[in-house]
Write an enzyme that holds these catalytic residues in place. Structure first.
Site, short mmCIF file in Angstrom:
data_model
loop_
_atom_site.label_atom_id
_atom_site.label_comp_id
_atom_site.label_asym_id
_atom_site.label_seq_id
_atom_site.Cartn_x
_atom_site.Cartn_y
_atom_site.Cartn_z
CB VAL A 117 -0.97 0.02 1.21
CG1 VAL A 117 -1.82 1.29 1.19
CG2 VAL A 117 -1.87 -1.22 1.22
CB CYS A 118 2.93 2.76 2.66
SG CYS A 118 1.66 2.69 3.94
#
Length: 194
Positions: A117-118
């Site tokens: 995600v990040c």
């Protein structure tokens, strides 16, 4: 893109969402090792006078505050961190994108707390914008091993270099007898298991 030695004068370090809450979401790797690796990247940036961009998302929610160790390692960068209001792709946040541009560097060492995600979205955006992106896989993780593997493969297919903390540190050092090498020996030494 093949792995090459990194030039500190051409490189900036981006650390994304290494927050107390988000670190607890990582299941694919040892969280303490992951955190130590992210902190080592911050220490290397400071030791070599490389731009360091820190960002966090929704610190007042479940994600929690940015790890307090960053405040000791890089007090100015910690105080000036980009506090995103929830946007998933950090590069979609104008303040973060501007901070990356302001480094003036075209080689980015990127580590996000969650690779799936990040890390993945800002990395894909950075590659699309023509940056050379080195993703430090062991300074992040994912909810599961399969999620981590998929994210790393996607970033590599897009042109990012997948690397490790130790490879980045030694690539920046180039020669242990050089000033950069001497500055990084203590950082590398902290990562060696005793």
């Amino acid at each position: 893109m093949p792995l090459q030695m990194l030039l500190p004068a051409d490189t900036a370090v981006l650390l994304i969402d290494h927050q107390v809450g988000t670190m607890s979401w990582v299941g694919s790797t040892d969280r303490e090792v992951m955190k130590a690796n992210a902190l080592a990247l911050a220490k290397a940036a400071k030791a070599l006078d490389m731009p360091l961009v820190l960002t966090s998302s929704l610190e007042d929610n479940a994600q929690g505050p940015l790890a307090e160790e960053f405040a000791r390692i890089a007090p100015e960068e910690f105080a000036g961190r980009v506090r995103r209001s929830g946007v998933v792709n950090a590069m979609d946040d104008p303040d973060f994108a501007d901070a990356v541009t302001a480094t003036g560097r075209r080689t980015l060492v990127i580590a996000g707390v969650t690779n799936d995600v990040c890390t993945v979205y800002p990395t894909l955006t950075a590659v699309e914008k023509g940056y050379t992106a080195y993703v430090v896989a062991d300074a992040g993780g994912s909810t599961s091993k399969i999620a981590d593997d998929i994210a790393l493969r996607q970033m590599e297919r897009a042109g990012a270099v997948i690397t490790s903390t130790n490879m980045v540190l030694t690539g920046l050092a180039r020669d242990w007898s050089s000033p950069a090498g001497q500055a990084l020996i203590p950082v590398v030494g902290e990562l060696i298991p005793v």
